[in-house]
Structures are given as structure tokens and as C-alpha cells.
Design a protein around this motif. Structure first.
Motif, PDB file in Angstrom:
ATOM      1  N   ASN A 108      74.810 -88.407  95.444  1.00 12.99           N
ATOM      2  CA  ASN A 108      74.631 -86.990  95.772  1.00 12.99           C
ATOM      3  C   ASN A 108      74.324 -86.782  97.255  1.00 12.99           C
ATOM      4  OD1 ASN A 108      74.930 -85.869  93.097  1.00 12.99           O
ATOM      5  ND2 ASN A 108      72.950 -86.796  92.619  1.00 12.99           N
ATOM      6  N   PHE A 109      73.853 -87.865  97.924  1.00 10.64           N
ATOM      7  CA  PHE A 109      73.504 -87.783  99.353  1.00 10.64           C
ATOM      8  C   PHE A 109      74.032 -89.032 100.053  1.00 10.64           C
ATOM      9  CE2 PHE A 109      70.088 -86.189  96.611  1.00 10.64           C
ATOM     10  CZ  PHE A 109      70.141 -84.834  96.904  1.00 10.64           C
ATOM     11  N   PRO A 110      75.336 -89.215 100.092  1.00  6.69           N
ATOM     12  CA  PRO A 110      75.908 -90.481 100.558  1.00  6.69           C
ATOM     13  C   PRO A 110      75.630 -90.823 102.012  1.00  6.69           C
ATOM     14  CG  PRO A 110      77.618 -88.810 100.307  1.00  6.69           C
ATOM     15  CD  PRO A 110      76.371 -88.242  99.706  1.00  6.69           C
ATOM     16  N   ASP A 111      75.361 -89.841 102.853  1.00 10.12           N
ATOM     17  CA  ASP A 111      75.167 -90.100 104.282  1.00 10.12           C
ATOM     18  C   ASP A 111      73.704 -90.159 104.693  1.00 10.12           C
ATOM     19  OD1 ASP A 111      77.943 -90.116 104.728  1.00 10.12           O
ATOM     20  OD2 ASP A 111      77.952 -87.914 104.778  1.00 10.12           O
ATOM     21  N   ALA A 112      72.802 -89.894 103.771  1.00  6.98           N
ATOM     22  CA  ALA A 112      71.378 -89.889 104.113  1.00  6.98           C
ATOM     23  C   ALA A 112      70.885 -91.324 104.315  1.00  6.98           C
ATOM     24  CB  ALA A 112      70.577 -89.210 103.003  1.00  6.98           C
ATOM     25  N   ASN A 113      70.096 -91.563 105.354  1.00  7.57           N
ATOM     26  CA  ASN A 113      69.563 -92.912 105.601  1.00  7.57           C
ATOM     27  C   ASN A 113      68.252 -92.893 106.378  1.00  7.57           C
ATOM     28  OD1 ASN A 113      70.353 -92.281 108.176  1.00  7.57           O
ATOM     29  ND2 ASN A 113      71.871 -93.914 108.366  1.00  7.57           N
ATOM     30  N   SER A 114      67.489 -91.846 106.209  1.00  6.76           N
ATOM     31  CA  SER A 114      66.241 -91.756 106.964  1.00  6.76           C
ATOM     32  C   SER A 114      65.068 -92.427 106.258  1.00  6.76           C
ATOM     33  CB  SER A 114      65.904 -90.289 107.249  1.00  6.76           C
ATOM     34  OG  SER A 114      65.740 -89.579 106.035  1.00  6.76           O
ATOM     35  N   MET A 115      65.139 -92.547 104.936  1.00  2.79           N
ATOM     36  CA  MET A 115      64.065 -93.187 104.178  1.00  2.79           C
ATOM     37  C   MET A 115      64.653 -94.380 103.425  1.00  2.79           C
ATOM     38  SD  MET A 115      60.855 -93.277 103.463  1.00  2.79           S
ATOM     39  CE  MET A 115      60.193 -91.675 103.916  1.00  2.79           C
ATOM     40  N   ILE A 116      64.269 -95.589 103.840  1.00  2.00           N
ATOM     41  CA  ILE A 116      64.862 -96.818 103.307  1.00  2.00           C
ATOM     42  C   ILE A 116      63.812 -97.608 102.533  1.00  2.00           C
ATOM     43  CG2 ILE A 116      66.206 -98.875 103.873  1.00  2.00           C
ATOM     44  CD1 ILE A 116      67.471 -96.267 104.818  1.00  2.00           C
ATOM     45  N   ALA A 117      64.179 -98.063 101.356  1.00  2.00           N
ATOM     46  CA  ALA A 117      63.304 -98.929 100.565  1.00  2.00           C
ATOM     47  C   ALA A 117      63.881-100.337 100.556  1.00  2.00           C
ATOM     48  CB  ALA A 117      63.165 -98.410  99.133  1.00  2.00           C
ATOM     49  N   SER A 118      63.016-101.312 100.362  1.00  2.00           N
ATOM     50  CA  SER A 118      63.464-102.706 100.313  1.00  2.00           C
ATOM     51  C   SER A 118      62.475-103.528  99.504  1.00  2.00           C
ATOM     52  CB  SER A 118      63.574-103.295 101.724  1.00  2.00           C
ATOM     53  OG  SER A 118      62.273-103.438 102.282  1.00  2.00           O
ATOM     54  N   ILE A 119      62.889-104.755  99.183  1.00  2.00           N
ATOM     55  CA  ILE A 119      62.009-105.715  98.514  1.00  2.00           C
ATOM     56  C   ILE A 119      61.825-106.903  99.448  1.00  2.00           C
ATOM     57  CG2 ILE A 119      61.645-107.124  96.460  1.00  2.00           C
ATOM     58  CD1 ILE A 119      63.779-105.491  95.098  1.00  2.00           C
ATOM     59  N   ARG A 120      60.578-107.272  99.701  1.00  2.00           N
ATOM     60  CA  ARG A 120      60.263-108.465 100.491  1.00  2.00           C
ATOM     61  C   ARG A 120      61.071-108.537 101.789  1.00  2.00           C
ATOM     62  NH1 ARG A 120      60.554-110.195  95.323  1.00  2.00           N
ATOM     63  NH2 ARG A 120      62.612-111.065  95.615  1.00  2.00           N
ATOM     64  N   LEU A 121      61.113-107.446 102.506  1.00  2.00           N
ATOM     65  CA  LEU A 121      61.752-107.468 103.817  1.00  2.00           C
ATOM     66  C   LEU A 121      60.670-107.870 104.816  1.00  2.00           C
ATOM     67  CD1 LEU A 121      64.635-106.827 104.800  1.00  2.00           C
ATOM     68  CD2 LEU A 121      63.843-104.567 105.411  1.00  2.00           C
ATOM     69  N   GLY A 122      60.526-107.185 105.905  1.00  2.00           N
ATOM     70  CA  GLY A 122      59.429-107.451 106.820  1.00  2.00           C
ATOM     71  C   GLY A 122      59.365-108.884 107.284  1.00  2.00           C
ATOM     72  N   SER A 123      58.265-109.563 107.014  1.00  2.00           N
ATOM     73  CA  SER A 123      58.036-110.909 107.531  1.00  2.00           C
ATOM     74  C   SER A 123      58.928-111.952 106.887  1.00  2.00           C
ATOM     75  CB  SER A 123      56.570-111.307 107.313  1.00  2.00           C
ATOM     76  OG  SER A 123      56.257-111.323 105.939  1.00  2.00           O
ATOM     77  N   HIS A 124      59.567-111.614 105.775  1.00  2.00           N
ATOM     78  CA  HIS A 124      60.371-112.610 105.068  1.00  2.00           C
ATOM     79  C   HIS A 124      61.791-112.705 105.598  1.00  2.00           C
ATOM     80  CE1 HIS A 124      57.470-113.521 101.849  1.00  2.00           C
ATOM     81  NE2 HIS A 124      57.083-112.280 102.047  1.00  2.00           N
ATOM     82  N   ASP A 125      62.330-111.629 106.100  1.00  2.00           N
ATOM     83  CA  ASP A 125      63.722-111.658 106.517  1.00  2.00           C
ATOM     84  C   ASP A 125      64.008-110.468 107.412  1.00  2.00           C
ATOM     85  OD1 ASP A 125      66.842-111.498 106.186  1.00  2.00           O
ATOM     86  OD2 ASP A 125      66.252-113.413 105.356  1.00  2.00           O
ATOM     87  N   THR A 126      65.141-110.519 108.054  1.00  2.00           N
ATOM     88  CA  THR A 126      65.551-109.415 108.927  1.00  2.00           C
ATOM     89  C   THR A 126      66.859-108.800 108.444  1.00  2.00           C
ATOM     90  OG1 THR A 126      66.678-111.000 110.377  1.00  2.00           O
ATOM     91  CG2 THR A 126      64.414-110.375 110.953  1.00  2.00           C
ATOM     92  N   LEU A 127      67.054-108.772 107.135  1.00  2.00           N
ATOM     93  CA  LEU A 127      68.258-108.177 106.589  1.00  2.00           C
ATOM     94  C   LEU A 127      68.419-106.745 107.081  1.00  2.00           C
ATOM     95  CD1 LEU A 127      68.181-109.383 102.881  1.00  2.00           C
ATOM     96  CD2 LEU A 127      69.996-109.836 104.524  1.00  2.00           C
TER      97      LEU A 127
END
Length: 242
Positions: A108-127
Motif C-alpha cells: 500500500n506504500f511501496p515507496d515509503a522508507n523513512s521507518m526501517i525495522a530489522s533483526i540483529r542489525l547494528g553491531s552484528h552486521d552492516t546489511l
């Protein structure tokens, strides 16, 4: 009695196996829509069988499965992407394919990218590190991240394409149609069986598994397993890439 004891001793000597720790939903991954997982499970098992080895399975929640390998209770962890930080404890098998990492989005909002969620990002990886210029926060589980995405609480969810599609095909099937994977911005990471670099028994098993993988490629087992399970070309390993 002497003959019986000799036969029992011989049986123990000939019982060759490798113990692999897997996640709690291992059986569901083999039966549902997780092609890269299922195909490599078949390939590794058949390759080990041709070396005279069988696979013992230890099922546990993912974090516990990793700890079992680190403690030397299980030989290896199936299946692990080569993510930054894992090299602190893991020695990897030969390459078994590629994990595709990117973002799922709400259709419904294909171009929105201002709020991103992730799992174990941060210190674990730079994906997908370019997303660090906006708000990125970690969620406890992939299921929670996809739920928030479905509700429009976040715009994108960074994770594995394969695992996300598996969840949307099984326990989160009621979200299917409102969530898609964006193939325009992806990163590929090699996938392997992970072994504990500080455990001799685990490293011994790594040597056996690598021999089996080499044999499996030599005898042409890999491509049929990929094709049989419908693994996309972008996730397949080609030995000439080395």
C-alpha cells in the motif's frame, strides 16, 4: 560372548555420523516454502551418505542451537549466512548457496522508507547500511517486524528474502498480498554450515562435511537438488565463481 562383544565394538566403530543443530521449525522448513534450506539439506545428506556418514539432528530454538555448537554438543549449525560478527566463533563449510538480504515493504506504500525495522542489525552486521541515514530499530523477531509492516507501523523490514517468504507462506499467510520483497536493493551473503572454531570435534566434523560437499559437486548432486526444489538462480552457487 567374545563374538558378541566384538560385533558390538565393530558396530560402534562403523557408526559414522555428523550432528547438526537446527532451528525449532526445521521440519516445517523442509515441507513448506523454503527452497534454499530444503535443497541444501537434501544435498548435504546425500553427499555425506556417499562418504558413509549419516546426519543426526538436534532441534532447538535458533539461539540455543547456536549455543549447542559453540559448546561442542552439536557439530555444526544448519544453515548459516556469512554475516559480520559470526566469524568470532564460526568456521564455515564450503559455500552452499547465497542468502538474499533486502527489505520487505507494504504494497500500500511501496515507496515509503523513512521507518526501517530489522533483526540483529547494528553491531552484528552492516546489511543495507545506506538505511542508517534514517530511523532503523531492531525488533525481537521477524514475525513482529512483518506484523508491524503489515499494520503500516514501519515502512520496510530488513531481513532474508527466503526466511520472509517462508513465514508469509506459513504462519503469516494472512499477510500475503500486503507484503512484498524489493529485489531492486539487495545484498548477497554466502550460506554455509557453521562450525565452532574453538572446538576440535566441531572442526573435525567440518573437515568431513567439506569432503562430502566436494564429492557432491563432483558427482553432480548440487544442481539437481536446486532444480528439484525450485531454488532461484540468484541463490545458487556455481563452483566456477571461486
Amino acid at each position: 560372548m567374545f563374538i558378541f562383544i566384538c560385533l558390538m565394538t565393530l558396530s560402534r566403530v562403523e557408526a559414522k555420523h555428523v550432528t547438526l543443530a537446527v532451528g525449532h521449525d526445521h521440519e516445517k522448513m523442509l515441507s513448506a516454502n523454503y527452497p534454499i534450506y530444503r535443497a541444501n539439506w537434501e544435498f548435504v545428506n546425500e553427499s555425506l551418505k556417499r562418504l558413509g556418514y549419516s546426519v543426526n539432528v538436534t532441534v532447538a530454538p535458533w539461539a540455543r542451537a547456536k549455543n549447542l555448537v559453540q559448546a561442542g554438543i552439536a557439530d555444526g549449525l544448519f544453515l548459516a549466512a556469512n554475516l559480520e560478527g559470526r566469524e568470532q566463533w564460526a568456521a564455515y563449510s564450503h559455500v552452499l548457496g547465497y542468502g538474499i538480504f533486502g527489505t520487505f515493504y507494504n504494497t500500500n506504500f511501496p515507496d515509503a522508507n523513512s521507518m526501517i525495522a530489522s533483526i540483529r542489525l547494528g553491531s552484528h552486521d552492516t546489511l543495507l547500511s545506506h538505511y542508517k541515514s534514517v530511523d532503523v530499530f531492531e525488533v525481537a523477531t521477524a514475525q513482529e517486524g512483518l506484523r508491524l509492516l503489515h499494520l503500516g507501523k514501519v515502512d520496510r523490514m530488513i531481513m532474508s528474502e527466503s526466511y520472509g517468504e517462508y513465514l508469509l507462506d506459513t504462519e503469516l499467510s494472512h499477510y500475503d498480498g500486503s507484503i512484498e520483497f524489493d529485489l531492486n536493493t539487495i545484498e548477497r551473503r554466502t550460506v554455509h554450515i557453521a562450525f565452532a572454531k574453538h572446538q576440535k570435534s566441531s572442526l573435525d566434523a567440518l573437515e568431513i562435511v567439506n569432503r562430502a560437499i566436494e564429492l557432491g559437486f563432483e558427482e553432480g548432486l548440487y544442481i539437481p537438488a536446486m532444480e528439484r526444489n525450485g531454488v532461484p538462480e540468484r541463490m545458487r552457487y556455481h563452483i566456477e565463481e571461486d
